[in-house]
Structure formats: structure tokens, C-alpha cells
Motif scaffolding. Structure first.
Motif, PDB file in Angstrom:
ATOM      1  N   ALA A 137       0.835  -1.191   0.000  1.00  0.00           N
ATOM      2  CA  ALA A 137       0.000   0.000   0.000  1.00  0.00           C
ATOM      3  C   ALA A 137       0.874   1.247   0.000  1.00  0.00           C
ATOM      4  CB  ALA A 137      -0.910   0.002   1.219  1.00  0.00           C
ATOM      5  N   LEU A 194      -6.834  -0.862  -6.168  1.00  0.00           N
ATOM      6  CA  LEU A 194      -7.820  -0.615  -5.122  1.00  0.00           C
ATOM      7  C   LEU A 194      -7.416   0.640  -4.365  1.00  0.00           C
ATOM      8  CD1 LEU A 194      -8.181  -4.236  -3.678  1.00  0.00           C
ATOM      9  CD2 LEU A 194      -9.446  -3.178  -5.560  1.00  0.00           C
ATOM     10  N   TYR A 247      -8.302   3.125  -1.109  1.00  0.00           N
ATOM     11  CA  TYR A 247      -9.005   3.366   0.149  1.00  0.00           C
ATOM     12  C   TYR A 247      -8.688   4.794   0.568  1.00  0.00           C
ATOM     13  CZ  TYR A 247     -10.813   2.855   4.851  1.00  0.00           C
ATOM     14  OH  TYR A 247     -11.548   3.013   6.010  1.00  0.00           O
ATOM     15  N   LYS A 278      -5.801  -1.503   5.771  1.00  0.00           N
ATOM     16  CA  LYS A 278      -5.172  -2.821   5.636  1.00  0.00           C
ATOM     17  C   LYS A 278      -6.202  -3.938   5.783  1.00  0.00           C
ATOM     18  CE  LYS A 278      -0.679  -1.280   7.274  1.00  0.00           C
ATOM     19  NZ  LYS A 278       0.254  -1.247   8.392  1.00  0.00           N
ATOM     20  N   PHE A 292      -8.307  -4.084   2.625  1.00  0.00           N
ATOM     21  CA  PHE A 292      -7.552  -4.719   1.547  1.00  0.00           C
ATOM     22  C   PHE A 292      -7.487  -6.238   1.730  1.00  0.00           C
ATOM     23  CE2 PHE A 292      -5.101  -0.523   0.931  1.00  0.00           C
ATOM     24  CZ  PHE A 292      -5.938  -0.136  -0.100  1.00  0.00           C
ATOM     25  N   GLY A 339      -9.051  -8.899  -0.809  1.00  0.00           N
ATOM     26  CA  GLY A 339      -8.159  -9.931  -1.337  1.00  0.00           C
ATOM     27  C   GLY A 339      -8.799 -11.305  -1.222  1.00  0.00           C
ATOM     28  N   GLU A 359      -3.016  -3.581  -6.933  1.00  0.00           N
ATOM     29  CA  GLU A 359      -2.228  -2.501  -6.345  1.00  0.00           C
ATOM     30  C   GLU A 359      -3.103  -1.878  -5.252  1.00  0.00           C
ATOM     31  OE1 GLU A 359      -0.274   1.802  -7.612  1.00  0.00           O
ATOM     32  OE2 GLU A 359      -1.179   0.544  -9.150  1.00  0.00           O
ATOM     33  N   GLU A 360      -2.556  -1.685  -4.073  1.00  0.00           N
ATOM     34  CA  GLU A 360      -3.310  -1.130  -2.946  1.00  0.00           C
ATOM     35  C   GLU A 360      -2.826   0.289  -2.681  1.00  0.00           C
ATOM     36  OE1 GLU A 360      -2.458  -3.980   0.112  1.00  0.00           O
ATOM     37  OE2 GLU A 360      -3.887  -5.427  -0.701  1.00  0.00           O
TER      38      GLU A 360
END
Length: 188
Positions: free
Chosen positions: A2, A66, A68, A95, A98, A102, A116-117
Motif C-alpha cells: 500500500a 484498489l 481506500y 489494511k 484490503f 483480497g 495494487e493497494e
């Protein structure tokens, strides 16, 4: 892994001028992959967007990204380290989200797709727009529409139907909230 970006300092509004030129998308240039961006949060419609974007990314040999966004809690956050605590809590929540998404990807059959975070701090619609303008590989923003009869949801309303609709830097795909995951995968 991330990545996190802190909010930029407030800029003074410039007078209305001619639209600024946009950077050319690099999604088809050598060494680049088209990214399908999904804004992840705890809303049920997010899973619809994830399923559609993951399927499109896999079928087109693209990438899934993704995002956030940690939104500010209020003006009094600067007191006694509260802002730092809130930021840390936001990172922890990101986290967890994610990890959840996932697992959802694996359940849907996308075990080999590694998203990709991205974590950003700020106003959600502004951070989405900034990220898209900064990352020339983002080719499509995928949003899930709510099943709620009161409307498609605040993000869809503000980005796809609001003042940005005619000038948004990429296409926006809105996935209907009433579709099942199997129906979405069949369409993507």
C-alpha cells in the motif's frame, strides 16, 4: 504494498479559465498496463465494482488498483495528537479492507490477480480525481451503484452524475447493485 499520500495544502481557487490540458493516458504504451480503479470501503456495492473490475483486468491483461480513502474526521483533530491516532486507525482499517477484498477476489476465482493497494487521505472525490490525474495508467474508474431506491450512492452521484461528469479524466463504469456476482462476471 500500500502507498499513502497525505492531503495537499489548501490551494486558493483560481479564476475560471479555459480547461487545462490533460496528460495523455499511457495505458497502451510499452511497459504500461491499463488499470481498473475500484474505490474500496464497507458498502455492499463495492463488491459489485470489484467483481467487474477484476474480470475486466484479467480478460484484458490489465491491472486492478484498489483505493481506500481516509476521510478527515473534523476540524478539532489537531488537538493532543488525536490526528495521529486517527491517521493510524485509518491505516489499520485500510489494511483490513484490503485483506477482506483480497479474500473476496480469491473466492471469485481471481487467485492470480494481485491488486495494487493505494491509501490516500482527504475528501474521497478529490482524492479519486487527483490519483487518476497523477497515474496515467488508470484507464477506467469502476463504481458500484447502490440497490437503495433513494439513489445510486454518493460516489456515483457526485462523480458520474455531478459537476465532474462531463470533464472527468477517464471513463466511469457504473455496475448495477442488483446484479449477482455471477451475472457481473458473465457481463465483464
Amino acid at each position: 504494498m500500500a502507498q499513502t499520500k497525505k492531503p495537499a495544502a489548501k490551494k486558493k481557487s483560481a479564476p475560471a479559465a479555459a480547461p487545462r490540458s490533460r496528460k495523455k493516458r499511457q495505458i497502451y504504451s510499452e511497459g504500461h498496463k491499463r488499470k481498473f480503479l475500484v474505490v474500496v470501503d464497507e458498502t455492499p456495492e463495492c463488491e459489485s465494482a470489484l467483481a467487474f473490475a477484476a474480470s475486466r483486468a484479467q480478460r484484458t491483461k490489465g491491472q486492478l488498483a484498489l483505493l481506500y480513502v481516509i476521510e478527515p474526521e473534523g476540524e478539532a483533530m489537531h488537538w493532543l495528537g488525536v490526528e495521529d491516532v486517527a491517521r493510524e486507525e485509518g491505516q489499520t482499517k485500510a489494511k483490513a479492507v484490503f485483506r477482506l477484498f483480497g479474500r473476496k477476489l480469491k473466492t471469485m476465482g481471481f487467485e492470480d490477480l494481485v491488486p495494487e493497494e493505494i491509501v490516500r487521505e482527504g475528501i474521497k472525490s478529490e482524492e479519486i480525481t487527483s490519483l487518476i490525474e497523477e497515474d496515467e495508467d488508470i484507464g477506467v474508474l469502476v463504481l458500484g451503484a447502490s440497490k437503495d431506491p433513494s439513489g445510486p450512492g454518493p460516489l456515483v452521484s457526485s462523480l458520474a452524475g455531478g459537476r465532474l461528469a462531463g470533464v472527468f479524466p477517464t471513463p466511469i463504469t457504473v455496475v448495477p447493485g442488483h446484479l449477482s456476482t455471477d451475472e457481473i462476471l458473465a457481463l465483464a
